[in-house]
Write an enzyme that holds these catalytic residues in place. Structure first.
Site, PDB file in Angstrom:
ATOM      1  N   ASP A 100       1.505  -1.399  -0.487  1.00 50.69           N
ATOM      2  CA  ASP A 100      -0.200  -0.014   0.025  1.00 50.69           C
ATOM      3  C   ASP A 100       0.896   1.127  -0.011  1.00 50.69           C
ATOM      4  OD1 ASP A 100      -2.466   1.177   0.410  1.00 50.69           O
ATOM      5  OD2 ASP A 100      -1.964   2.396   1.925  1.00 50.69           O
ATOM      6  N   ASN A 158      -6.352   1.004  -7.977  1.00 52.42           N
ATOM      7  CA  ASN A 158      -6.113   1.781  -6.977  1.00 52.42           C
ATOM      8  C   ASN A 158      -6.295   2.216  -5.549  1.00 52.42           C
ATOM      9  OD1 ASN A 158      -8.564   3.957  -5.177  1.00 52.42           O
ATOM     10  ND2 ASN A 158      -7.554   5.077  -6.626  1.00 52.42           N
ATOM     11  N   ASP A 159      -5.824   2.319  -4.109  1.00 54.28           N
ATOM     12  CA  ASP A 159      -5.876   2.033  -3.167  1.00 54.28           C
ATOM     13  C   ASP A 159      -7.049   2.213  -2.549  1.00 54.28           C
ATOM     14  OD1 ASP A 159      -5.962   4.698  -2.896  1.00 54.28           O
ATOM     15  OD2 ASP A 159      -4.307   5.246  -2.257  1.00 54.28           O
ATOM     16  N   GLY A 210      -6.202  11.411   2.020  1.00 56.50           N
ATOM     17  CA  GLY A 210      -6.694  12.035   0.718  1.00 56.50           C
ATOM     18  C   GLY A 210      -7.963  11.451   1.148  1.00 56.50           C
ATOM     19  N   HIS A 213     -13.121  13.584  -4.794  1.00 54.49           N
ATOM     20  CA  HIS A 213     -13.152  14.683  -6.236  1.00 54.49           C
ATOM     21  C   HIS A 213     -14.372  15.001  -6.505  1.00 54.49           C
ATOM     22  CE1 HIS A 213      -9.081  14.079  -5.636  1.00 54.49           C
ATOM     23  NE2 HIS A 213      -8.674  13.685  -6.663  1.00 54.49           N
ATOM     24  N   CYS A 232      -7.859  22.271  -5.044  1.00 54.72           N
ATOM     25  CA  CYS A 232      -7.966  20.819  -5.319  1.00 54.72           C
ATOM     26  C   CYS A 232      -6.301  20.527  -6.080  1.00 54.72           C
ATOM     27  CB  CYS A 232      -8.423  19.512  -5.305  1.00 54.72           C
ATOM     28  SG  CYS A 232      -8.288  18.173  -5.089  1.00 54.72           S
ATOM     29  N   CYS A 249      -5.916  18.039  -7.427  1.00 51.57           N
ATOM     30  CA  CYS A 249      -6.570  16.935  -9.009  1.00 51.57           C
ATOM     31  C   CYS A 249      -6.560  18.610 -10.200  1.00 51.57           C
ATOM     32  CB  CYS A 249      -7.907  17.251  -8.390  1.00 51.57           C
ATOM     33  SG  CYS A 249      -9.628  17.608  -8.402  1.00 51.57           S
ATOM     34  N   CYS A 261     -13.353  20.404  -3.747  1.00 54.28           N
ATOM     35  CA  CYS A 261     -13.242  19.256  -3.968  1.00 54.28           C
ATOM     36  C   CYS A 261     -13.761  18.563  -2.495  1.00 54.28           C
ATOM     37  CB  CYS A 261     -12.250  18.117  -4.683  1.00 54.28           C
ATOM     38  SG  CYS A 261     -12.087  18.004  -6.358  1.00 54.28           S
ATOM     39  N   GLU A 294     -12.310  15.569  -0.632  1.00 54.02           N
ATOM     40  CA  GLU A 294     -10.898  15.561  -0.226  1.00 54.02           C
ATOM     41  C   GLU A 294     -10.272  16.472   0.359  1.00 54.02           C
ATOM     42  OE1 GLU A 294      -8.432  12.512  -1.936  1.00 54.02           O
ATOM     43  OE2 GLU A 294      -6.936  14.714  -2.341  1.00 54.02           O
TER      44      GLU A 294
HETATM   45 ZN   LIG Z   1     -10.106  16.978  -6.575  1.00 56.18          ZN
END
Ligand SMILES: [Zn+2]
Length: 302
Positions: A8, A108-109, A137, A162, A172, A174, A179, A181
């Site tokens: 991870d 994806n984690d 996140g 997001h 953010c 991204c 977002c 997050e």
């Molecule tokens: Zn975002």
């Protein structure tokens, strides 16, 4: 019984485990990385950890849970790399397969965390759930027993962190603003504390002084409110049997869980009985689920 390695990738550390087909964890290890670690440093760390864990073991495959948008077929990071700087575009699968000569599966984690909880965790008897990982996140996974993890047509499904909570709000990583997050994560708690007090503290320091620090209580109060609003959106979009919450912030849940549930219940349009519960493996589900992804890969090939 086959044994695999699950890894991870976090913002500041890499966790790894040797796990067998029954879900038994045979070995654990952790490597620290610098927060501004380059992709090369992270890839080097993965290799080190695999070498440490595989010593004296017959390992059949490696699973990696990574932040960001992940093409799980080709094992590479797409345009958003999450909380590892410069991570977007990194090829994870092919260099590791070349190095170790066994199959490598990259997920994806948060999807990995969902795989763990569906397998041996809080969701093991459930038909459907949404997994949320609240750490550096905010990650998400959507699981149904019939379909498994829903990855989306472009490998971007369940990136619920997001979804926009405050239009035009905080910037953010991204590229969007506002977002979820940026309001519901460990980083969000630290940033909001700094905004209000001018002092930079870690999440742990903020929770440690929770009783005596009025700013800490205010920040966590905002977090529980924002988290509850987000859960209402999850309920209205997915109507899952349950929402399972993991990630590093779950370790401090005594300070916020009950208030979050109270805010959810007071604001939601109707309460269909959606179960909200902590992940069974808390912050370790990503590592175990990465191992599950590796097992799925080799068992489907058999
Ligand atoms: Zn975002």
């Amino acid at each position: 019984m086959k044994k695999v390695i699950g890894i991870d990738l976090g913002g500041t550390k890499i966790n790894g485990a040797v796990v067998d087909e029954s879900g038994e964890i045979l070995k654990w290890d952790t490597l620290s990385t610098s927060k501004s670690g380059s992709p090369e440093e992270v890839m080097y760390g993965i290799k080190e950890l695999v070498l440490m864990l595989s010593e004296g073991e017959n390992i059949s495959a490696i699973g990696i849970g990574s932040p960001g948008f992940i093409d799980s077929v080709n094992g590479k990071v797409l345009s958003v790399g999450g909380n590892i700087e410069g991570w977007a575009g990194t090829e994870i699968k092919s260099p590791l397969e070349k190095e170790f000569n066994i199959p490598v599966q990259v997920e994806n984690d948060a999807n990995a965390a969902g795989l763990c909880e569906a397998w041996i965790g809080a969701g093991r008897d459930m038909e459907s759930f949404v997994m949320l990982t609240v750490g550096t996140g905010l990650g998400g996974a959507v699981f149904t027993r019939k379909e498994g993890i829903w990855r989306g047509h472009h490998f971007q499904a369940a990136e619920v962190g997001h979804s926009i909570l405050y239009p035009g709000g905080h910037q953010c990583s991204c590229g969007q603003r506002g977002c979820t997050e940026e309001y519901v994560s460990g980083t969000a708690i630290e940033n909001e504390y700094e905004r209000l007090s001018g002092i930079k503290k870690t999440g742990k320091e903020i929770f440690d002084n929770f009783e005596s620090d009025s700013i800490a209580r205010k920040v966590v109060g905002r977090f529980t409110w924002d988290f509850a609003m987000f859960l209402i959106t999850i309920k209205n979009i997915f109507d899952p049997q349950a929402v399972i919450i993991g990630g590093g912030v779950i370790l401090s849940k005594e300070f916020w869980w009950d208030d979050m549930i109270g805010n959810f219940e007071s604001e939601v349009n109707n309460d269909p009985g959606m179960i909200i519960l902590p992940a069974r493996y808390f912050n370790d589900s990503g590592t175990i689920g990465a191992a599950r992804a590796a097992l799925d890969k080799i068992l489907e090939a058999d």
